[in-house]
Design an enzyme around this catalytic site. Structure first.
Site, PDB file in Angstrom:
ATOM      1  N   GLU A 177       0.823  -1.208   0.000  1.00  0.00           N
ATOM      2  CA  GLU A 177       0.000   0.000   0.000  1.00  0.00           C
ATOM      3  C   GLU A 177       0.860   1.263   0.000  1.00  0.00           C
ATOM      4  OE1 GLU A 177      -3.368   2.354   2.701  1.00  0.00           O
ATOM      5  OE2 GLU A 177      -2.621   0.407   3.352  1.00  0.00           O
ATOM      6  N   LYS A 219      -2.671  -2.324  -2.956  1.00  0.00           N
ATOM      7  CA  LYS A 219      -3.693  -1.438  -2.378  1.00  0.00           C
ATOM      8  C   LYS A 219      -3.305  -0.027  -2.773  1.00  0.00           C
ATOM      9  CE  LYS A 219      -6.213  -0.121   1.785  1.00  0.00           C
ATOM     10  NZ  LYS A 219      -6.620  -0.501   3.166  1.00  0.00           N
TER      11      LYS A 219
END
Length: 336
Positions: A177, A219
């Site tokens: 992420e 992500k």
């Protein structure tokens, strides 16, 4: 664990019409959320709140996995059933946040680097034993007048890649992420440039660390105008810019991409995801990994009366899951 097994887990995380609920707030962050709705942040209240979320009837219809905090992964329902077992019954994969948060990047005022690599191998071994199937590590990229620096992007992407390699060593699918924050008055073009540079650095680092992309999930933050920008991009512009950026920097071999809501309103996060999927012809499934955009409305209800509003709060969670599941198929509408 073989790459085929990692790939199977990764593909299950982005199964059609399903996404991830992020309930991995640290105790400090959870306290801020609870303070905002007048709930005391005790261990029992945190446990009860997470039980309410995870025991939502039919949650597994639209949620494939849940990112948990260390405390939550070890907790159980009031009847003694572990949250891991509860999730397995729902067909929901247990995930775990493993980074230790951000610290100032030495030599680069105002920039941050995520820490947590020390001791990570042993922690991952334990999490795998408890039942975690995937993990998450968040890097933070801030847009400012002279930032982000190339050093900040490189340092964070290197850490993400080392984390990902350690996860796969233990049979855990890494969710990487690299969040480009919405904070600031920058326009969508600046966000595009920073996001593209970050993603190119990330996938270069993953390649260098021999991370198997087929067993990895991205992500991603959406390409969006800064919160205080005078000109806010439309839903269609956000979808177009985000897809163009991803297609320019993300390999097609990745099993899927899930988006963070990153401070967007519940409806905006759903609308942007829906618009991207309606545009179609994407190399990877596009789904959600929302925290506040999945929880906030339910938290407010639950906080007003934990017993009387329990079922109503769960219905709110189920509706948010359904809305975002439909958006992951490009079939959501405001009247749905």
């Amino acid at each position: 664990m073989s790459i085929d097994q990692l790939q199977d887990i990764a593909q299950a995380m982005v199964a059609p019409g399903k996404g991830i609920i992020a309930i991995d707030e640290s105790t400090t962050t959870c306290k801020k959320r609870f303070d905002g709705v007048g709930v005391e942040c005790t261990e029992e209240n945190r446990r009860a709140y997470r039980e309410m979320l995870l025991s939502t009837p039919s949650l597994g219809e639209h949620v494939s996995g849940a990112i948990l905090y260390d405390e939550t992964l070890r907790q159980a329902q009031k009847d003694g059933t572990s949250f891991v077992k509860l999730m397995e019954k729902q067909g929901i994969l247990p995930g775990i946040k493993v980074d230790k948060g951000t610290s100032p990047l030495a030599g680069f005022p105002g920039e941050l680097v995520t820490e947590g690599l020390d001791g990570l191998r042993d922690r991952l071994k334990e999490y795998a034993r408890i039942g975690a199937k995937f993990a998450k590590w968040r890097a933070v990229i801030t847009i400012g007048e002279d930032s982000p620096s190339g050093t900040c992007i490189e340092a964070n992407c290197h850490a993400l890649a080392r984390y990902a390699a350690l996860c796969q060593e233990q049979g855990i699918v890494p969710m990487v992420e690299p969040e480009v924050l919405m904070d600031g008055d920058h326009d969508i073009d600046v966000c595009y440039d920073v996001t593209e540079a970050t993603l190119r650095s990330l996938f270069g680092a993953l390649y260098e660390q021999n991370v198997m992309l087929e067993g990895t999930i991205l992500k991603a933050s959406m390409v969006i105008s800064g919160k205080t920008c005078s000109e806010q991009a439309s839903v269609e512009e956000v979808a177009e810019y985000t897809l163009r950026c991803l297609k320019s920097a993300v390999p097609a071999s990745l099993p899927g991409i899930v988006f963070l809501s990153g401070g967007q309103s519940d409806e905006a996060a759903t609308a942007h995801l829906n618009a991207m999927n309606q545009m179609g012809n994407n190399p990877w499934p596009l789904s959600f990994s929302y925290g506040r955009a999945m929880q906030q409305a339910a938290l407010k209800l639950w906080a007003q009366d934990m017993q009387a509003n329990y079922a109503a709060a769960q219905r709110t969670v189920a509706q948010r899951a359904k809305d975002n599941g439909l958006a992951a198929l490009g079939k959501w509408s405001r009247a749905a």
